[in-house]
Design an enzyme around this catalytic site. Structure first.
Site, short mmCIF file in Angstrom:
data_model
loop_
_atom_site.label_atom_id
_atom_site.label_comp_id
_atom_site.label_asym_id
_atom_site.label_seq_id
_atom_site.Cartn_x
_atom_site.Cartn_y
_atom_site.Cartn_z
N ASP A 43 0.85 -1.19 0.00
CA ASP A 43 0.00 0.00 0.00
C ASP A 43 0.90 1.25 0.00
O ASP A 43 1.58 1.52 0.97
CB ASP A 43 -0.88 0.00 1.25
CG ASP A 43 -1.85 1.18 1.26
OD1 ASP A 43 -2.98 1.01 0.74
OD2 ASP A 43 -1.48 2.26 1.75
N HIS A 104 -7.65 9.55 -2.08
CA HIS A 104 -6.97 9.47 -0.78
C HIS A 104 -7.78 10.09 0.37
O HIS A 104 -7.84 9.55 1.46
CB HIS A 104 -5.59 10.14 -0.91
CG HIS A 104 -4.59 9.69 0.08
ND1 HIS A 104 -3.25 9.61 -0.19
CD2 HIS A 104 -4.71 9.30 1.38
CE1 HIS A 104 -2.60 9.19 0.89
NE2 HIS A 104 -3.46 8.99 1.84
P1 NAD Z 1 0.64 1.56 11.96
O1 NAD Z 1 -0.50 1.46 12.88
O2 NAD Z 1 0.95 0.46 11.01
O3 NAD Z 1 1.86 1.86 12.89
C1 NAD Z 1 3.16 1.96 12.45
C2 NAD Z 1 4.02 2.05 13.71
O4 NAD Z 1 3.89 0.82 14.44
C3 NAD Z 1 5.47 2.22 13.37
O5 NAD Z 1 5.99 3.18 14.28
C4 NAD Z 1 6.09 0.86 13.63
O6 NAD Z 1 7.39 0.97 14.11
C5 NAD Z 1 5.18 0.29 14.70
N1 NAD Z 1 5.12 -1.18 14.60
C6 NAD Z 1 4.91 -1.92 13.49
N2 NAD Z 1 4.93 -3.22 13.79
C7 NAD Z 1 5.15 -3.32 15.13
C8 NAD Z 1 5.27 -4.40 16.01
N3 NAD Z 1 5.19 -5.66 15.59
N4 NAD Z 1 5.49 -4.13 17.33
C9 NAD Z 1 5.57 -2.86 17.78
N5 NAD Z 1 5.46 -1.78 16.97
C10 NAD Z 1 5.25 -2.01 15.65
O7 NAD Z 1 0.50 2.95 11.17
P2 NAD Z 1 0.59 3.46 9.68
O8 NAD Z 1 1.91 3.24 9.08
O9 NAD Z 1 0.10 4.85 9.69
O10 NAD Z 1 -0.51 2.58 8.92
C11 NAD Z 1 -0.22 1.49 8.07
C12 NAD Z 1 -0.35 1.89 6.63
O11 NAD Z 1 -1.63 2.48 6.39
C13 NAD Z 1 0.60 2.98 6.17
O12 NAD Z 1 1.93 2.56 6.02
C14 NAD Z 1 -0.06 3.40 4.87
O13 NAD Z 1 0.18 2.47 3.86
C15 NAD Z 1 -1.52 3.40 5.30
N6 NAD Z 1 -2.01 4.74 5.72
C16 NAD Z 1 -3.01 5.30 5.00
C17 NAD Z 1 -3.49 6.55 5.34
C18 NAD Z 1 -4.59 7.16 4.56
O14 NAD Z 1 -4.90 8.35 4.75
N7 NAD Z 1 -5.22 6.43 3.68
C19 NAD Z 1 -2.95 7.26 6.44
C20 NAD Z 1 -1.93 6.65 7.16
C21 NAD Z 1 -1.48 5.38 6.80
#
Ligand code: NAD
Length: 271
Positions: A43, A104
């Site tokens: 993604d 988005h």
């Molecule tokens: P997320 O909830 O996936 O959190 C990411 C955080 O969690 C990072 O700091 C990472 O180090 C930590 N993490 C990951 N795995 C872990 C584990 N096993 N143990 C402990 N900590 C862990 O947040 P995100 O990145 O915002 O969301 C995932 C994806 O969603 C994004 O990468 C993106 O592709 C999408 N996204 C979309 C929008 C949108 O507006 N459509 C906005 C934000 C994110």
């Protein structure tokens, strides 16, 4: 990998890998790691500025294109210009089509999301995106889209984690055949979600980590997820969520954590 069937008959892997805030200079290496670990659903978005790195990792992997599911998104300043925006994204990704193209944010102050959606219908008809959907659309944005256009989005990608579950939007979406993708599935680590007793106690009972427990709750709730991490160890950890099951009571106790705890912007206020 468990698949979710979308309302256009296509399928999407229920677990993927997200690259929000992944440094463009590091993206190729990180996505290559994720593909090696086994992720087949990536993604990204034009605004992440890392589509080139995703594309390079895909090309280097040698994985057949039809085994991958690639999503990108139309940024808010391109609602009147989606035809060019998708071509730019495809060029950066080195692909001739994406599996999923999303609007988005609705950016309601611009009031152009209906126009953007009609452009996405054309993009799908031309084969540049196999499926089309939306992101950050609340119930009232979906309502208007359904009333004014001919295509029901295959899914809505929303901020969704135990502290912010958006029940009004998700129940409306599901009732209309729109699947739910949960972004920020771990609350972006902005809340001590992974330290809550309600989560750590279930994790210990299953011999799993809190992150695996939250991801499992998403999967059993029917959400499509793509947690982000730059660590290969965590990529593996987050991938190992199909070999255990939470009980109905455990799912309910995580669902009960809801407290309207948004970590990001209110979609009605994003331009
Ligand atoms: P997320 O909830 O996936 O959190 C990411 C955080 O969690 C990072 O700091 C990472 O180090 C930590 N993490 C990951 N795995 C872990 C584990 N096993 N143990 C402990 N900590 C862990 O947040 P995100 O990145 O915002 O969301 C995932 C994806 O969603 C994004 O990468 C993106 O592709 C999408 N996204 C979309 C929008 C949108 O507006 N459509 C906005 C934000 C994110």
């Amino acid at each position: 990998m468990q698949q979710v069937t979308l309302n256009d008959g296509k399928t999407i892997p229920q677990l993927g890998f997200g690259v929000f805030k992944v440094d463009p200079a590091e993206t190729e290496r990180i996505v290559s790691d994720a593909l090696e670990v086994g992720y087949r659903h990536i993604d990204t978005a034009a605004i992440y500025r890392n589509e080139e790195g995703v594309g390079r990792a895909i090309a280097a992997s040698g994985i057949p294109r039809d085994e991958l599911f690639i999503t990108t998104k139309l940024w808010n300043d391109r609602h009147g210009d989606a035809d060019r925006a998708i071509e730019e994204s495809l060029e950066k990704l080195g692909l001739d089509r994406v599996d999923l193209y999303l609007v988005h944010w609705p950016s309601p102050k611009q009031d152009r999301y209906i126009e953007a959606w009609r452009a996405l219908e054309g993009i799908r008809a031309r084969g540049l995106a196999t499926s089309i959907g939306v992101s950050n659309f609340l119930k009232h944005h979906l309502d208007r889209l359904l009333a004014e256009t001919d295509t029901v989005p295959v899914l809505d990608q929303l901020e969704l984690h135990p502290y912010h579950q958006q029940p009004a939007t998700t129940s409306f979406a599901r009732a209309n055949g729109i699947a739910i993708e949960a972004w920020g599935p771990l609350g972006q680590n902005k809340y001590p979600l992974l330290e809550l007793d309600a989560i750590t106690s279930i994790a210990s009972a299953h011999g799993r980590t809190p992150a695996q427990t939250v991801l499992r709750w998403h999967l059993q709730s029917g959400n499509i997820v793509f947690p982000k991490t730059v660590s290969r160890e965590r990529m593996l950890e987050n991938f190992q969520v199909f070999d255990f099951e939470l009980s109905a009571d455990e799912v309910a106790s995580i669902t009960a954590l809801e407290r309207e705890g948004r970590v990001s912007s209110n979609p009605d206020e994003v331009d």
